[in-house]
Design a protein around this motif. Structure first.
Motif, PDB file in Angstrom:
ATOM      1  N   CYS A 244       0.829  -1.214   0.000  1.00  0.00           N
ATOM      2  CA  CYS A 244       0.000   0.000   0.000  1.00  0.00           C
ATOM      3  C   CYS A 244       0.855   1.252   0.000  1.00  0.00           C
ATOM      4  O   CYS A 244       2.002   1.262   0.487  1.00  0.00           O
ATOM      5  CB  CYS A 244      -0.923   0.016   1.218  1.00  0.00           C
ATOM      6  N   HIS A 245       0.296   2.311  -0.534  1.00  0.00           N
ATOM      7  CA  HIS A 245       0.927   3.624  -0.534  1.00  0.00           C
ATOM      8  C   HIS A 245       1.125   4.091   0.906  1.00  0.00           C
ATOM      9  O   HIS A 245       0.398   3.683   1.820  1.00  0.00           O
ATOM     10  CB  HIS A 245       0.030   4.600  -1.312  1.00  0.00           C
ATOM     11  N   ARG A 246       2.102   4.952   1.122  1.00  0.00           N
ATOM     12  CA  ARG A 246       2.410   5.396   2.485  1.00  0.00           C
ATOM     13  C   ARG A 246       1.265   6.191   3.114  1.00  0.00           C
ATOM     14  O   ARG A 246       1.200   6.336   4.333  1.00  0.00           O
ATOM     15  CB  ARG A 246       3.698   6.236   2.492  1.00  0.00           C
ATOM     16  N   LYS A 247       0.354   6.698   2.288  1.00  0.00           N
ATOM     17  CA  LYS A 247      -0.805   7.427   2.811  1.00  0.00           C
ATOM     18  C   LYS A 247      -2.066   6.558   2.770  1.00  0.00           C
ATOM     19  O   LYS A 247      -3.175   7.075   2.712  1.00  0.00           O
ATOM     20  CB  LYS A 247      -1.037   8.704   2.000  1.00  0.00           C
ATOM     21  N   ALA A 248      -1.870   5.244   2.781  1.00  0.00           N
ATOM     22  CA  ALA A 248      -3.001   4.320   2.750  1.00  0.00           C
ATOM     23  C   ALA A 248      -2.912   3.349   3.919  1.00  0.00           C
ATOM     24  O   ALA A 248      -1.841   3.129   4.493  1.00  0.00           O
ATOM     25  CB  ALA A 248      -3.039   3.542   1.431  1.00  0.00           C
TER      26      ALA A 248
ATOM     27  N   ASP B 158      -2.389   3.815  -8.594  1.00  0.00           N
ATOM     28  CA  ASP B 158      -2.149   5.263  -8.652  1.00  0.00           C
ATOM     29  C   ASP B 158      -1.941   5.857  -7.269  1.00  0.00           C
ATOM     30  O   ASP B 158      -1.899   7.077  -7.116  1.00  0.00           O
ATOM     31  CB  ASP B 158      -3.285   5.976  -9.388  1.00  0.00           C
ATOM     32  N   GLY B 159      -1.809   4.992  -6.238  1.00  0.00           N
ATOM     33  CA  GLY B 159      -1.462   5.469  -4.912  1.00  0.00           C
ATOM     34  C   GLY B 159      -2.536   6.327  -4.282  1.00  0.00           C
ATOM     35  O   GLY B 159      -3.733   6.097  -4.468  1.00  0.00           O
TER      36      GLY B 159
ATOM     37  N   ARG C 149      -6.199  -5.434   1.019  1.00  0.00           N
ATOM     38  CA  ARG C 149      -6.706  -4.315   0.218  1.00  0.00           C
ATOM     39  C   ARG C 149      -6.091  -3.031   0.764  1.00  0.00           C
ATOM     40  O   ARG C 149      -5.654  -2.979   1.919  1.00  0.00           O
ATOM     41  CB  ARG C 149      -8.236  -4.199   0.279  1.00  0.00           C
ATOM     42  N   CYS C 150      -6.110  -1.988  -0.020  1.00  0.00           N
ATOM     43  CA  CYS C 150      -5.571  -0.700   0.400  1.00  0.00           C
ATOM     44  C   CYS C 150      -6.661   0.364   0.344  1.00  0.00           C
ATOM     45  O   CYS C 150      -7.433   0.413  -0.620  1.00  0.00           O
ATOM     46  CB  CYS C 150      -4.399  -0.286  -0.495  1.00  0.00           C
TER      47      CYS C 150
ATOM     48  N   ASP D  50      -7.124  10.669  -1.892  1.00  0.00           N
ATOM     49  CA  ASP D  50      -7.968   9.933  -2.824  1.00  0.00           C
ATOM     50  C   ASP D  50      -7.087   9.081  -3.730  1.00  0.00           C
ATOM     51  O   ASP D  50      -5.946   9.421  -4.002  1.00  0.00           O
ATOM     52  CB  ASP D  50      -8.793  10.919  -3.656  1.00  0.00           C
ATOM     53  N   GLY D  51      -7.639   7.932  -4.195  1.00  0.00           N
ATOM     54  CA  GLY D  51      -6.902   7.042  -5.072  1.00  0.00           C
ATOM     55  C   GLY D  51      -7.171   5.597  -4.721  1.00  0.00           C
ATOM     56  O   GLY D  51      -7.951   5.302  -3.814  1.00  0.00           O
ATOM     57  N   ASP D  52      -6.519   4.666  -5.442  1.00  0.00           N
ATOM     58  CA  ASP D  52      -6.760   3.250  -5.141  1.00  0.00           C
ATOM     59  C   ASP D  52      -5.936   2.766  -3.961  1.00  0.00           C
ATOM     60  O   ASP D  52      -6.201   1.702  -3.401  1.00  0.00           O
ATOM     61  CB  ASP D  52      -6.498   2.384  -6.370  1.00  0.00           C
ATOM     62  N   GLY D  53      -4.899   3.524  -3.565  1.00  0.00           N
ATOM     63  CA  GLY D  53      -4.139   3.208  -2.361  1.00  0.00           C
ATOM     64  C   GLY D  53      -2.986   2.251  -2.569  1.00  0.00           C
ATOM     65  O   GLY D  53      -2.204   2.005  -1.637  1.00  0.00           O
ATOM     66  N   PHE D  54      -2.829   1.659  -3.763  1.00  0.00           N
ATOM     67  CA  PHE D  54      -1.784   0.673  -4.014  1.00  0.00           C
ATOM     68  C   PHE D  54      -0.519   1.339  -4.567  1.00  0.00           C
ATOM     69  O   PHE D  54      -0.599   2.271  -5.374  1.00  0.00           O
ATOM     70  CB  PHE D  54      -2.275  -0.383  -5.006  1.00  0.00           C
TER      71      PHE D  54
END
Length: 635
Positions: A192-196, A227-228, A211-212, A219-223
């Motif tokens: 996951c993204h660092r903000k997820a 798109d982070g 899941r992320c 906002d975004g898919d979190g992965f």
């Protein structure tokens, strides 16, 4: 170089996944894609439909995939097991409709008439037998996400007709006929993204993936491979100065820019003020002329402001009936001694004038005995006012909630439901273009002297004259009545009215509040409560106790038929809901099947009229108090 290749992959994957002639109205997020090397592959059918495992994809959310499971007489239960993969599996919110079972079970019961009436199955050999319904919703803790297919195997059923997806979260009800909800995940360790936030997914007491989800403000898919997470744009001056928004921290430059900007804004504001003042003066002088031109061919009476003011005693607070988003409604008595409802529009700008003209055109174009009539208008003294017929017996909601009267008999409730459905069907089918009400609710169903229903507030400022491509991002409808699909695509249609009317039918049966926080979490939303009870064949548990007083065989049978009709109206997928014409026809058939002695529940004297707003009514009528009568004629 790697970054460029990854971006190219992500973009082409997303475009390819949506290349089915754009035959879907939802985004395709990571990790889904149309290539075999995508984490969760999707395919495109010959009919340009998005598919997964051969089933049409109806929607994809950050947690779930909703697929179509068409009704079939000879589908083996084993076919359902292929929906358990390394990336997704059926959730526990699915209720399976089964046949040819070796064992009986009581997870839920669905009547054959409901299946025949809604799924429209071909003539099956076993359709005369009761179908079984398998669900795990009430038998597991809230932490269990997926169905236990091992338990399904023990039941020993041979055929799977279809599935109903029911989501009861206490606030909304998400129900889909002929659909299956799949929970999805990405196998392996969290990426996951660092903000997820990474959410582990468990099935059968074992971790299967993750899941992320982006944290608040992002906002975004979190992965990481997607798109982070992107910061939601909410920059202000302080954040800009600190560099949080990517701006310079040079205060001097910023201050200089602010001073120049302030001077420029002041100059523009002064110019705009002068233009607006001159424009408003011109509009005020031409407002009445515009209304006259718009209504001249429609034969809508014009009332002078002086007469309207006299009718309401100077818009007295004692005669105020209600306040809505678009204005205030007062009870008024015209010079001919006719009682009317007077709506004083709040908005008076350009949009307000156009709004009033459009509403007058709409209301003047409809003619149905169960729609509230527009009697006239007033554009005078800078005011915009509409005059409606007066409804002395308040709203259906007031009677169901015992705010007025002692309760309504089932025959009266059924008649009100039938008349209301006929009025809405008229708006949908008889008008060209069709008119969508968009705020059907029991408080917008008014009752006349004889308890005949009159639908109010259809159209409002936006009229509801929409084409199929119309998308509205403005808040629409009332909580508890709003089509659940609206929250996904902001699209309101005739089937949105059908959903709202389904909620009204449940109110008529139960006399319960549409949203009640005093009920337990899964039953706060009346639609969720009703779908759960009706789907399990437990309608008797939610019938209004008042109806038990004179309940006979026909009453019981007709209540169950109306409940099944409401169940179909509340389908998550609007395409499978009946049309309002079908709803009206079915209600009429139910109503005429019980024709007998007319209920002795009408007013004594049709010629009586109130001396004041608060007294002068016959003993069998509730007083038209200023706090309740017609309180919902405006929005």
């Amino acid at each position: 170089m790697f970054l460029h290749l990854f971006l190219l992959y992500a973009i082409t994957s997303s475009l390819a996944a949506s290349s089915c002639n754009n035959n879907h109205d939802f985004p395709i997020p990571y990790p889904f894609g149309s290539y075999n090397y995508s984490k969760i592959p999707l395919t495109c059918s010959n009919a340009n439909q998005l598919l997964i495992k051969g089933y049409r994809v109806l929607n994809i959310t950050p947690d779930h995939i909703l697929i179509n499971l068409p009704a079939s007489c000879n589908r083996p239960v084993t076919e359902f097991q292929q929906l358990v993969t390394q990336n997704y599996a059926p959730t526990r919110r699915n209720s399976l409709l089964l046949d040819s079972c070796n064992n009986t079970f009581n997870h839920c019961v669905v009547s054959p008439s409901l299946i025949k009436g809604h799924f429209n199955l071909p003539k099956c050999k076993t359709m005369n037998r009761s179908l079984s319904c398998y669900s795990v919703y009430d038998d597991v803790s809230d932490t269990m996400e997926f169905m236990n297919l091992n338990e399904l195997e023990k039941v020993g059923c041979r055929d799977l007709y279809s599935s109903i997806t029911i989501d009861l979260d206490g606030r909304t009800v998400s129900m889909g006929f002929q659909s299956v909800e799949l929970g999805w995940w990405v196998p392996g360790e969290c990426g996951c993204h660092r903000k997820a936030v990474c959410k582990n997914v468990w099935m059968d007491n074992a971790r299967v993936g993750y899941r992320c989800h982006c944290i608040d403000g992002y906002d975004g898919d979190g992965f990481v491979d997607g798109d982070g997470c992107r910061r939601v744009s909410n920059c202000n001056a302080s954040k800009y100065m600190s560099g949080e928004c990517g701006g310079t921290t040079r205060v001097a430059v910023l201050v200089a820019g602010i001073i120049i900007g302030a001077l420029l804004v002041s100059a523009i504001a002064l110019i705009c003020y002068c233009i607006r003042k001159r424009t408003n003066l011109r509009k005020q002088t031409s407002a009445k002329r515009l209304l006259s031109e718009a209504t001249g061919s429609l034969n809508v009476p014009f009332y002078p402001y002086k007469e309207i003011s006299r009718a309401t005693n100077g818009f007295s607070e004692k005669q105020r009936l209600g306040i809505g988003a678009y204005g205030t409604v007062y009870a008024g008595k015209l010079s001919n001694n006719e009682w009317v409802a007077i709506k004083k529009i709040r908005h008076k700008e350009t949009h307000g004038i156009n709004q009033v003209m459009n509403e007058i055109k709409l209301l003047s174009s409809v003619s149905h005995p169960n729609l509230v009539r527009l009697l006239g208008y007033c554009i005078d003294k800078g005011e915009q006012i509409l005059v409606y017929e007066f409804m002395p017996n308040g709203t259906l909601s007031q009677h169901l909630q015992r705010e007025r009267g002692n309760g309504l008999s089932w025959k009266i409730r059924l008649t009100i439901a039938t008349e209301t459905a006929q009025a809405i069907a008229y708006l949908h089918s008889a008008m060209n273009p069709p008119i969508y009400h968009r705020d059907i609710k029991s408080s917008n169903i008014l009752l006349d002297y004889d308890y005949r229903s009159k639908v109010a507030d259809f159209g409002l400022s936006r009229l509801g004259m929409l084409d199929e491509s119309h998308v509205s991002t403005a808040p629409q409808g009332t909580p508890g009545y709003v089509d659940p699909q609206y929250h996904q695509n902001f699209h309101l249609s005739d089937k949105s009215d059908v959903y709202s009317f389904g909620v009204v039918l449940v109110e008529i049966i139960t006399a319960l509040k549409v949203v009640d926080l005093s009920r337990r979490n899964s039953e706060v939303n009346l639609a969720a409560l009703a779908v759960n009870k009706i789907g399990k064949g437990r309608v008797d548990e939610i019938i209004d106790p008042f109806l038990e007083l004179n309940r006979d065989a026909w009453t019981t049978s007709s209540i169950h038929k109306v409940a099944e009709l409401a169940f179909r109206c509340l389908a998550f997928n609007g395409d499978v809901r009946p049309s309002m014409t079908e709803v009206a026809d079915e209600l009429e058939q139910i109503r005429v099947s019980g024709w007998g002695p007319v209920d002795n529940y009408i007013r004594k004297d049709k010629d009586s009229s109130p001396v004041t707003v608060q007294d002068g009514w016959s003993s069998e009528q509730s007083s038209p108090s200023t706090s309740s009568l017609l309180s919902n004629i405006v929005q």
